[in-house]
Design a protein around this motif. Structure first.
Motif, PDB file in Angstrom:
ATOM      1  N   MET A 110       4.382 -10.187   2.015  1.00 25.62           N
ATOM      2  CA  MET A 110       3.299 -10.874   1.176  1.00 25.62           C
ATOM      3  C   MET A 110       3.956 -11.920   0.342  1.00 25.62           C
ATOM      4  O   MET A 110       3.408 -13.062   0.152  1.00 25.62           O
ATOM      5  N   ALA A 111       5.327 -11.776   0.083  1.00 23.43           N
ATOM      6  CA  ALA A 111       5.925 -12.779  -0.871  1.00 23.43           C
ATOM      7  C   ALA A 111       6.249 -13.946   0.084  1.00 23.43           C
ATOM      8  O   ALA A 111       6.168 -14.962  -0.702  1.00 23.43           O
TER       9      ALA A 111
ATOM     10  N   TRP B  75      16.385 -10.648   0.076  1.00 24.43           N
ATOM     11  CA  TRP B  75      15.184 -10.114  -0.648  1.00 24.43           C
ATOM     12  C   TRP B  75      15.802  -9.001  -1.445  1.00 24.43           C
ATOM     13  O   TRP B  75      16.655  -8.121  -1.056  1.00 24.43           O
ATOM     14  N   GLY B  76      15.405  -8.994  -2.720  1.00 21.12           N
ATOM     15  CA  GLY B  76      15.734  -7.908  -3.691  1.00 21.12           C
ATOM     16  C   GLY B  76      14.465  -7.019  -3.575  1.00 21.12           C
ATOM     17  O   GLY B  76      13.691  -6.669  -4.222  1.00 21.12           O
ATOM     18  N   ASP B  77      14.760  -5.917  -2.273  1.00 24.26           N
ATOM     19  CA  ASP B  77      13.881  -5.076  -2.059  1.00 24.26           C
ATOM     20  C   ASP B  77      14.303  -3.481  -2.339  1.00 24.26           C
ATOM     21  O   ASP B  77      13.804  -2.584  -1.983  1.00 24.26           O
TER      22      ASP B  77
ATOM     23  N   PRO C 127       0.890  -1.281  -0.002  1.00 28.97           N
ATOM     24  CA  PRO C 127      -0.153   0.017  -0.061  1.00 28.97           C
ATOM     25  C   PRO C 127       0.741   1.253   0.026  1.00 28.97           C
ATOM     26  O   PRO C 127       0.209   2.431  -0.307  1.00 28.97           O
ATOM     27  N   ASN C 128       2.180   1.292   0.164  1.00 26.89           N
ATOM     28  CA  ASN C 128       2.898   2.135   0.220  1.00 26.89           C
ATOM     29  C   ASN C 128       3.084   3.204  -0.863  1.00 26.89           C
ATOM     30  O   ASN C 128       3.225   2.599  -1.905  1.00 26.89           O
TER      31      ASN C 128
ATOM     32  N   LYS D  71       9.372  -1.419   1.641  1.00 27.21           N
ATOM     33  CA  LYS D  71       9.273  -2.707   0.976  1.00 27.21           C
ATOM     34  C   LYS D  71       8.653  -3.756   1.968  1.00 27.21           C
ATOM     35  O   LYS D  71       8.619  -5.075   1.369  1.00 27.21           O
ATOM     36  N   GLN D  72       8.705  -3.670   3.247  1.00 25.95           N
ATOM     37  CA  GLN D  72       8.664  -4.729   4.025  1.00 25.95           C
ATOM     38  C   GLN D  72       7.263  -5.487   3.862  1.00 25.95           C
ATOM     39  O   GLN D  72       7.017  -6.626   3.996  1.00 25.95           O
TER      40      GLN D  72
END
Length: 542
Positions: free
Chosen positions: A447-448, A474-476, A420-421, A441-442
Motif C-alpha cells: 500500500m505504501a 522498508w521499516g517493517d 488487514p492482518n 507487513k507485506q
C-alpha cells in the motif's frame, strides 16, 4: 483546519473554541521556557488502601477517565509504571534530544533501539545505563512496539499529530459506535481537551524548519496525490518564537522521540493538569499492577509493585478498588487481561480477550532526493502534513522529519495503511507473547508503494537503503500505533465494560480493532470521552 482533507469538518470547531480552564499550552499562564510541571505531588498509594476508582495507566484513555470521574465527584488513584518526568537532569533538562539519547531515553535497556538503526552505512545505536527511561521498545515475535513510559503515556513521545479520521472511514474503524455522536460530540470534545491546533500555512511556506515538508508537498502534488495539513498539539506560537530565536528551542532542537521540553501540549498539561486541579486525582509513578481479582467484600483486590529507576521492586502493595479502569495502553492492557484470565484471577473474561490486535498498518521508508531538492539541516521534529491515498491505495503517509542536524537530501515517511492482518496475545510458559509475523507487513508495504513508487518514478529518485539495516528499504519491524487486544463490543460491551466482571472497564486503545486510518490518539481520546460519559451516567449515578 488546513485544507481539511485529512480530517473531519467536525474538528474545525475546535480552532474557534479556546480551551481555558486548567489547561492551555505548555506556556499557559507561566513564563516562557517552563519545564514540565509535576502531574502529581502526593504520596504514592499505600499498602491496604481503598480507592473508589483505580485507573491503570496515565495515557489518553486513562487521563480522560480520571478527569471525568473526578468531575463527577469520584476519588481516583492512577497507577503509572513509568516516571513522573517532572525533575530536570544534570543538564537542566527533563528530556534528552533525539540525536543524543542518554539514560533517560529507553525503558530498562542497556543499548538504544532507535527506529532508524543505521545512517549512511553506520549503526547508530549506543550503549546507555539501564534506567526507567521514557520510551519502551518492547520486542515480540516479529515486531517491536514503541510505547511511552511515564505520566502522560504515549503523549510524551509521539509527534503530536492529532488527526480525526475521515467520516467515511469511521465505520470500518469502530462499527458498533454511532458516528453522528462521535463527530458531533466526542471528537470535538477530545480536540478541545487536547488543545489541538494547525500550523499557519503562510509561516509553513517560509520557515526553514519545514523545508523537508515543502519538498514532500512538491513531490506528492507532482505525482497527483493530495497533500494535507494535519492538526497537532504543539504550541505553534511557541515554535514561531523558537525559529525567531526568542524562545528556547525544543522542536527545533531535535526533541520529540524521548520527550519535548517546552512547546508540546502533552497530557501533563491538558487532561492530567485539569484532573489534578480537581483535588480528587492522585498518581503513583513507578508502580506496576500485577494482579486484579474479585475481593471477598466486593470490588477488586489489586496487587501493585513499586519500582526503582533500575527496574527493581522495592515493595509489593495490595489495595482494594470499587472499580478498576484498564488504561495501560493496547499492549499493557491486553497483556494484563490475558494473564488474569489464564491464571484464573479473572476467570469470567471471555475468549475475545487478547484478540484483534493490529499495528495501525505502520511502515516506514526514506527516499533519496536529487541535490536540487535539499530537505534542510534544520527540521522541526513536529510533523504537520501528510499524503492521503487512503481511498485509492489504502495508505495515509505522514511526511516525517529526519532531524539529524545535517543536510541529508532525504524525504522520510511514516505510513498508516489498511493492513488487514491481526495478531493475538496468548499466555504460554508463564508469560504473555504476541503472535505476529514480519511477513504480515507485506500488505502495508504494498500500500505504501502506491505512493512512493509513483513519486520515485516521477522524480527519478530511489529509496534509501541505509536506514533500517544493510540494503533494507522498508521499516517493517515496528509500530508506533498499537491498537486492539480487548476489542469494543467483543471483549467488552459497547462502552468498555468487561464481560463477566462488573466494575471492570477497558478505556484505552485496546478497544480499537487494529486500525484507525490515521494517527490514533484523537480517536482513543474521543472514544474514552464517549464511554466514560455513559459509564458515569449508568453505573455511578443513583
Amino acid at each position: 483546519m488546513g485544507d481539511g482533507t485529512a480530517c473531519s469538518s467536525g474538528t474545525a470547531a475546535f480552532s474557534r473554541r479556546r480551551f481555558i480552564a486548567g489547561t492551555g499550552s505548555i506556556l499557559g499562564a507561566t513564563a516562557l521556557g517552563l519545564r514540565a510541571t509535576p502531574a502529581a505531588a502526593a504520596a504514592p498509594i499505600g499498602n491496604g488502601a481503598h480507592v473508589p476508582a483505580l485507573v491503570i495507566g496515565t495515557g489518553y484513555g486513562g487521563s480522560v477517565a480520571a478527569l471525568r470521574l473526578a468531575q463527577a465527584g469520584v476519588d481516583v488513584h492512577m497507577i503509572e509504571m513509568g516516571m513522573a518526568w517532572d525533575t530536570p537532569g544534570s543538564d537542566g533538562k527533563i528530556f534528552c534530544a533525539t540525536t543524543a539519547p542518554d539514560y533517560r531515553s529507553y525503558w530498562l535497556r542497556t543499548k538504544t533501539k532507535q527506529p532508524l538503526s543505521n545512517f549512511l552505512g553506520f549503526p547508530i545505536d549506543r550503549e546507555i545505563p539501564k534506567y526507567t527511561g521514557i520510551l519502551d521498545a518492547e520486542d515480540f515475535s516479529g515486531i517491536t512496539v514503541y510505547q511511552g513510559r511515564g505520566v502522560g503515556g504515549g503523549s510524551l513521545v509521539n509527534g503530536g499529530m492529532a488527526v480525526t479520521p475521515r467520516r467515511e472511514n469511521f465505520g470500518a474503524v469502530l462499527p458498533s459506535v454511532n458516528a453522528d455522536e462521535m463527530y458531533n460530540v466526542y471528537y470535538p470534545r477530545a480536540n478541545t481537551g487536547l488543545g489541538v491546533g494547525t500550523i499557519d500555512p503562510a509561516w509553513f511556506d517560509t520557515t526553514d524548519c519545514y523545508q523537508f515538508a515543502r519538498v514532500g508537498r512538491k513531490h506528492a502534488q507532482r505525482s497527483g496525490f493530495p497533500f494535507v495539513f494535519v492538526p497537532d498539539v504543539y504550541d505553534w506560537d511557541y515554535m514561531k518564537r523558537e525559529a525567531a530565536g526568542t524562545a528556547t528551542r525544543s522542536a527545533l532542537a531535535g526533541e520529540i522521540l524521548y520527550g519535548n521540553n517546552h512547546g508540546k501540549k502533552t497530557l501533563q498539561h491538558t487532561y492530567l493538569a485539569r484532573a489534578k486541579a480537581t483535588g480528587r486525582v492522585n498518581i503513583s509513578p513507578l508502580h506496576r499492577v500485577t494482579s486484579v481479582s474479585a475481593a471477598s467484600g466486593g470490588g477488586y483486590t489489586v496487587v501493585i509493585e513499586q519500582l526503582t529507576t533500575s527496574g527493581g521492586v522495592t515493595a509489593t502493595k495490595t489495595v482494594t478498588a470499587d472499580r478498576v479502569f484498564f488504561a495501560a495502553g493496547s499492549v499493557g492492557t491486553s497483556k494484563l487481561l490475558v494473564k488474569l484470565k489464564a491464571t484464573g484471577a479473572l476467570p469470567n473474561l471471555n475468549s475475545e480477550v487478547g484478540k484483534g490486535w493490529g499495528d495501525n498498518g505502520n511502515v516506514m521508508c526514506g527516499r533519496a532526493n536529487h541535490m536540487w531538492d535539499p530537505t534542510g539541516a534544520l527540521q522541526s521534529t513536529i510533523p504537520c502534513s501528510g499524503i492521503d491515498n487512503w481511498a485509492a491505495g489504502g495508505v495515509f503517509a505522514e511526511v516525517a522529519p529526519l532531524p539529524t542536524g545535517i543536510e541529508t537530501y532525504a524525504s522520510f515517511y511514516l505510513s498508516i495503511t489498511k493492513n488487514p492482518n491481526r495478531g493475538q496475545f496468548s499466555w504460554s510458559g508463564g508469560k504473555v507473547d504476541l503472535n505476529w509475523q514480519t511477513a504480515w507487513k507485506q500488505p502495508a508495504i504494498d500500500m505504501a508503494k502506491t505512493i512512493f513508487d509513483k513519486i520515485n518514478s516521477k522524480e527519478g529518485t530511489i529509496y534509501r537503503t541505509d536506514l533500517f539495516g544493510t540494503y533494507k528499504i522498508w521499516g517493517d519491524h515496528l509500530t508506533y500505533h498499537p491498537l486492539g487486544g480487548a476489542v469494543l463490543n467483543k471483549a467488552t460491551d459497547n462502552h468498555g465494560r468487561l464481560h463477566g466482571h462488573p466494575g471492570l472497564y477497558v478505556i484505552d486503545g485496546a478497544l480499537i480493532p487494529g486500525n484507525t486510518s490515521v494517527n490514533p490518539f484523537v480517536t482513543i481520546t474521543a472514544l474514552a470521552e464517549r464511554n466514560i460519559e455513559k459509564i458515569i451516567a449508568a453505573d455511578l449515578r443513583p
